[in-house]
Scaffold this motif. Structure first.
Motif, mmCIF file in Angstrom:
data_model
loop_
_atom_site.group_PDB
_atom_site.id
_atom_site.type_symbol
_atom_site.label_atom_id
_atom_site.label_comp_id
_atom_site.label_asym_id
_atom_site.label_seq_id
_atom_site.Cartn_x
_atom_site.Cartn_y
_atom_site.Cartn_z
ATOM 1 N N THR A 20 -44.413 29.015 -8.648
ATOM 2 C CA THR A 20 -44.685 27.629 -9.023
ATOM 3 C C THR A 20 -45.012 26.792 -7.795
ATOM 4 O O THR A 20 -44.286 26.834 -6.798
ATOM 5 N N VAL B 79 -46.029 22.726 -6.762
ATOM 6 C CA VAL B 79 -46.211 21.325 -7.124
ATOM 7 C C VAL B 79 -47.258 20.753 -6.178
ATOM 8 O O VAL B 79 -47.097 20.808 -4.953
ATOM 9 N N GLU C 216 -48.369 29.027 -11.961
ATOM 10 C CA GLU C 216 -47.853 27.791 -12.562
ATOM 11 C C GLU C 216 -48.012 26.658 -11.552
ATOM 12 O O GLU C 216 -47.440 26.701 -10.462
ATOM 13 N N ARG D 243 -48.045 22.374 -11.079
ATOM 14 C CA ARG D 243 -47.751 21.042 -11.604
ATOM 15 C C ARG D 243 -48.422 20.024 -10.692
ATOM 16 O O ARG D 243 -48.085 19.946 -9.506
ATOM 17 N N GLU E 207 -40.273 16.385 -10.050
ATOM 18 C CA GLU E 207 -40.706 17.777 -10.070
ATOM 19 C C GLU E 207 -39.771 18.652 -9.243
ATOM 20 O O GLU E 207 -39.437 19.778 -9.646
#
Length: 630
Positions: A273, A275, A302, A304, A320
């Motif tokens: 992930t 961000v 993933e 964001r 986040e």
């Protein structure tokens, strides 16, 4: 083995071709003006100039007048100076070799032209002339030669340095300027066709010689600084905070934090992930899409995304990061966005990658990252995580906040505050120069300095800067001993007295740019109160973990290029190793290499402290024992 210095020396020897160029141009000029064969071959030249004079029109008169103005001495010198300054100060620069190539091409061409006209005498065409005739020979055309050196040189730089399909159009347009100038000079009755041909030949020969000396063998990113040769990333220094080869274990405080890994980013499992914090103006849609694809290619399936705003300078990053499982924070913006994100990420162990999209990108510069956003991200994703220091600053009406680059008060803060946003959008950080000119006459400040809780030092200064890193745009080292992993902050008091003081300070800083860093003796002297002074006392430096500045009156203040409320106090403290940054190599390797030659051993008590910090500090701020080698 071929060394860079040996290659540079051989290229410099090519300058001996300039006298050969001069001799060839003189021989050609004497042939044109004296040889009977040449007179017969060139007898048709008069018909060309007569035809131009007989078919003049008002619109052609106006157009050719502008071309003559552009290629005049004043026009060439003015445009050359602007281009050289732009190559040195605008974002994405400095490009020292390119700037020297352009300036030297114009200068060498002009010198050869003037020398040739002293040896060759040729009258101008016998037609009505639209311009005043200078007292030089008609052969070769100085306007044409100068335009080849300048606009042809710019075409070479665009063709070899710029990416994208539009470079073909730009290079072609620039390359067409000299022939257009040649036609205009014949149209206006100033030169014969052979004079124009001589000017074109002189300019092209100059570009070939000067280009072979200053551009041969250089890549697009080879001269981001004044050093010779291609830019390289040095390995981490054993025992420094960036060294991961000697001790590969991850501290227990970091092991439980997602993303706190020392290995490369592109080698882990799928489904990680990231961000991404995006400044909407600095990071356009095309770049954002490339960032998205590059992250996915490195396993960050993933993602964001959050946008910055005036109210939320780091978007929704706090929310986040509060969610578990964040492996990487990617910051697409300038130093202000980086500061706001670092304020959230520091101390968490989550690594942060920089995609420089701002005006100054000072942290990226000091960490030796490429200033091309995609190159910076690609290098980071293939690199590792390194702990760097951050500073924390507070004061009256200034809430406690972290900074990664510099904070200060006085001249620099007033410059930041009064820079026009519209001008900044057009000129980049060069707009700060125009704003700063308005504050050159501002009065100094009375202040007191307390370092690490010690005694108070009273001073006067025009500007106070506290830095975690030391280099500004253009390779200007304002804080030459500041390092992002030293465990110390450095402060400079800038107080030039009169014109002599300003010249001394400017000369000292400029000399550091030219030298690419200070030599072993940087000219500093011990100040009466324990600091280091240079430039006749115009600059005074201190190093400390905790720096308290108190002003006699409220002063403008700034933090990493963002204006803060005026106040009379600054308190800055270092947080060693608090921020993990994903980098292609150890942070500030180029600056560290220079500083290794600049910093005398045990210069003061803080030199020993800095040496202790360099043995290694992890993200929690605790010293890491230096391993023993047998």
């Amino acid at each position: 083995m071929t060394t860079e210095s040996g290659t540079a020396a051989r290229r410099t020897r090519l300058l001996w071709l300039v006298p050969a160029q001069f001799a060839a141009m003189v021989a050609l000029g004497l042939f044109v003006t004296g040889a009977p064969v040449a007179r017969r071959l060139l007898s048709t030249e008069d018909r060309v100039t007569d035809a131009f004079a007989a078919h003049r029109t008002p619109w052609a008169d106006s157009a050719t007048e502008w071309l003559s103005i552009i290629a005049s001495t004043e026009g060439i010198v003015g445009v050359t100076l602007l281009c050289v300054v732009a190559l040195l100060v605008l974002p994405g620069t400095p490009r020292w070799a390119d700037a020297v190539f352009l300036g030297a091409s114009v200068a060498v061409q002009s010198a050869v032209f003037l020398a040739v006209t002293m040896c060759v005498e040729r009258p101008r065409p016998d037609v009505p002339r639209l311009d005043g005739a200078p007292p030089t020979s008609s052969f070769p055309s100085g306007h044409v030669g100068a335009s080849v050196a300048l606009f042809g040189g710019l075409a070479v730089l665009v063709w070899t340095r710029v990416r994208g399909p539009w470079r073909y159009v730009a290079a072609t347009v620039l390359a067409l300027v000299p022939p257009a100038v040649g036609l205009s000079r014949m149209y206006r009755g100033m030169h014969h066709p052979s004079d124009v041909a001589g000017g074109l030949l002189n300019g092209v020969a100059t570009l070939l010689v000067v280009g072979a000396v200053f551009l041969a063998g250089r890549t697009r990113d080879a001269d981001e600084g004044p050093q010779d040769g291609p830019a390289t990333v040095l390995p981490a220094i054993p025992g420094s905070t960036a060294d991961t080869s000697a001790d590969t274990s991850v501290p227990a405080s970091d092991a439980a934090v997602p993303g706190a890994r020392e290995g490369g980013a592109g080698e882990g499992g799928p489904g990680r992930t990231a961000v991404v914090v995006r400044h909407p103006h600095g990071c356009g849609d095309d770049l954002a899409e490339q960032v998205r694809l590059d992250l996915r290619r490195h396993g960050y399936t993933e993602q964001r995304w959050t946008h910055t705003s005036v109210e939320q300078p780091c978007g929704t990053l706090p929310e986040e990061c509060a969610e578990p499982g964040v492996d990487l924070v990617v910051v697409c913006g300038g130093d202000g966005t980086v500061r706001a994100c670092a304020d959230v990420v520091a101390g968490t162990g989550v690594p942060m990658a920089l995609v420089p999209c701002g005006t100054g990108n000072l942290l990226a510069r000091n960490l030796d990252l490429p200033l091309d956003p995609r190159d910076a991200l690609e290098g980071a994703l293939a690199g590792g995580d390194f702990p760097i220091d951050v500073g924390r600053v507070s004061g009256d009406d200034l809430p406690s906040t972290r900074f990664t680059v510099m904070t200060g008060a006085g001249f620099d803060a007033a410059t930041v505050r009064d820079t026009s946003p519209a001008l900044k959008a057009r000129l980049g950080w060069a707009a700060y120069v125009l704003s700063g000119a308005r504050h050159l006459g501002d009065p100094g400040m009375r202040l007191s300095v307390r370092l690490d809780g010690g005694r108070v030092r009273r001073r006067r200064a025009r500007m106070v800067v506290i830095g975690n890193v030391g280099a500004l745009q253009g390779g200007l080292e304002l804080l030459p001993r500041a390092r992002p992993d030293s465990g110390l902050l450095e402060v400079v008091l800038f107080d030039p007295r009169g014109a002599a003081g300003w010249l001394a300070a400017a000369g000292h800083l400029a000399s550091r740019v030219v030298r690419g860093g200070a030599p072993a003796d940087d000219g500093s002297a011990r100040a009466p109160a324990g600091g280091r002074t240079v430039a006749g006392g115009s600059l005074e430096y201190f190093s400390a973990r905790r720096i308290e500045i108190t002003f006699a009156g409220a002063q403008p203040r700034e933090v990493d290029g963002d204006t803060m409320a005026e106040g009379s106090r600054l308190l800055a403290e270092v947080e060693p190793g608090a921020l993990r940054v994903r980098l292609p190599g150890a942070p500030g390797t180029v600056a560290r290499d220079r500083a290794a030659h600049a910093a005398p051993d045990a210069r003061d008590a803080h030199a020993a402290l800095a040496a202790h910090e360099r043995r290694g500090v992890h993200a929690g701020g605790h010293a890491r024992p230096r391993p023993t080698h047998h």
